[in-house]
Design an enzyme around this catalytic site. Structure first.
Site, short mmCIF file in Angstrom:
data_model
loop_
_atom_site.label_atom_id
_atom_site.label_comp_id
_atom_site.label_asym_id
_atom_site.label_seq_id
_atom_site.Cartn_x
_atom_site.Cartn_y
_atom_site.Cartn_z
N ILE A 140 1.71 -3.01 6.16
CA ILE A 140 2.98 -2.33 6.31
C ILE A 140 3.27 -1.62 4.99
O ILE A 140 2.75 -2.01 3.94
CB ILE A 140 4.14 -3.29 6.70
N ASP A 141 4.07 -0.58 5.05
CA ASP A 141 4.31 0.26 3.87
C ASP A 141 5.00 -0.51 2.74
O ASP A 141 5.64 -1.54 2.97
CB ASP A 141 5.17 1.47 4.24
N LYS A 142 4.87 0.01 1.56
CA LYS A 142 5.45 -0.59 0.36
C LYS A 142 6.93 -0.93 0.54
O LYS A 142 7.39 -2.01 0.16
CB LYS A 142 5.27 0.36 -0.83
N THR A 144 8.60 -1.07 3.45
CA THR A 144 8.90 -1.74 4.71
C THR A 144 8.82 -3.24 4.48
O THR A 144 7.90 -3.72 3.82
CB THR A 144 7.90 -1.33 5.81
N ARG A 243 7.96 5.93 11.53
CA ARG A 243 8.64 6.91 10.68
C ARG A 243 8.37 8.33 11.16
O ARG A 243 9.30 9.17 11.22
CB ARG A 243 8.19 6.73 9.23
#
Length: 310
Positions: A140-142, A144, A243
């Site tokens: 998962i993104d930084k 998130t 997103r």
């Protein structure tokens, strides 16, 4: 390991594109690394090693890339406070905080989730994804937050990877997005691929240039005329999928400046998108039973909801 030589032939679709951009589109390396290869004369363009990154390529140009053998990397364990939601001898589910990168990368070898996992698990993580991503099956993104499953054994890793490939893992996210929806429930089925002008971003692209991406959404609450609290369930798991899909549908995530959201001043403190991986469910690779783990909404997310409800 020996160096690797890759031979490429320029096709019509890349006519006039910069050499470094062409290579970035056709290799798995970052543009900055490719520029370094060109500078160090590891790229032969039509028989010439003395070339520049900005040189435009043309139809049927021949390019040879000499890829040096990888250097040995050592990822060091770091003691850190991890929020473990579930753990057994085969795997664990961790609640990732905001502003934490999942795994090391060039120029960012410390303070990642993997550093903390190596310490917590005493190095006992699956090795299928290599030295930089031990135990990591999905990311998962930084910015998130939320539930991330990590594998301790190669067998567990293979099982979870197989479940991901057939879309049988349950992944539910909570998000705050701009603008009201015309429909309370819906499915977005639009292919996602690299942005044509910015490789650091993803975008909705033609089918032949992207991968199938399916997001199911449900409106949980109309916070006011400007924002909605929604739940998204992923059928596929493309990079930045939620997103990109929401931004494309004119519902960018609150705080997501990368995909077009400029938060009001009262939310100027937000670090990136308001997105939380709340639920992950899967078939346990050894116990052969379905397990579902929930990560509670983080304090920042709860505060955003309270502010908007006022």
């Amino acid at each position: 390991m020996e160096e690797e030589i890759v031979e490429l032939l320029v096709k019509e679709e890349f006519e006039g594109v910069r050499l470094d951009q062409f290579l970035a589109e056709n290799l798995t390396f970052s543009r900055s690394y490719i520029q370094k290869l060109i500078k160090n004369e590891h790229v032969k363009y039509n028989g010439n090693f003395n070339t520049k990154a900005k040189v435009p390529v043309h139809l049927n140009d021949q390019i040879h890339v000499i890829i040096p053998p990888p250097k040995d990397l050592e990822i060091l364990p770091e003691k850190m406070a991890l929020d473990i939601l579930y753990e057994d001898e085969d795997l664990l589910v961790v609640n990732k905080p905001k502003d934490m990168v999942v795994h090391p990368a060039a120029g960012h070898m410390e303070h990642t989730l993997v550093n903390g996992l190596l310490y917590h698990c005493h190095g006992n993580l699956s090795g299928i994804n290599g030295v930089l991503r031990p135990g990591i099956v999905h990311r998962i993104d930084k910015d998130t937050t939320g539930a991330l499953v990590v594998c301790k054994t190669d067998m567990a890793h293979q099982s979870l990877a197989s479940q991901l490939s057939v879309h049988s893992i349950t992944r539910k996210y909570n998000a705050v997005v701009h603008n009201n929806f015309k429909q309370e429930n819906g499915t977005i089925n639009l292919p996602v691929g690299r942005h044509p002008a910015n490789r650091k971003k993803m975008a909705v692209v033609p089918a032949e240039k992207g991968k199938t991406a399916i997001t199911h959404y449900h409106v949980l609450d109309h916070l006011n005329r400007q924002f909605n609290h929604i739940e998204c369930q992923l059928e596929t798991g493309r990079t930045h999928q939620i997103r990109v899909h929401m931004a494309y549908m004119n519902h960018p995530l609150l705080g997501d400046t990368v995909y077009g959201s400029q938060p009001p001043k009262k939310f100027s403190h937000l670090q990136g998108q308001t997105l939380h991986a709340r639920v992950i469910g899967f078939k346990h690779p050894v116990k052969n039973q379905y397990i579902e783990v929930e990560a509670p909404l983080p304090p920042y997310f709860v505060e955003v909801l309270k502010t908007l409800e006022k």
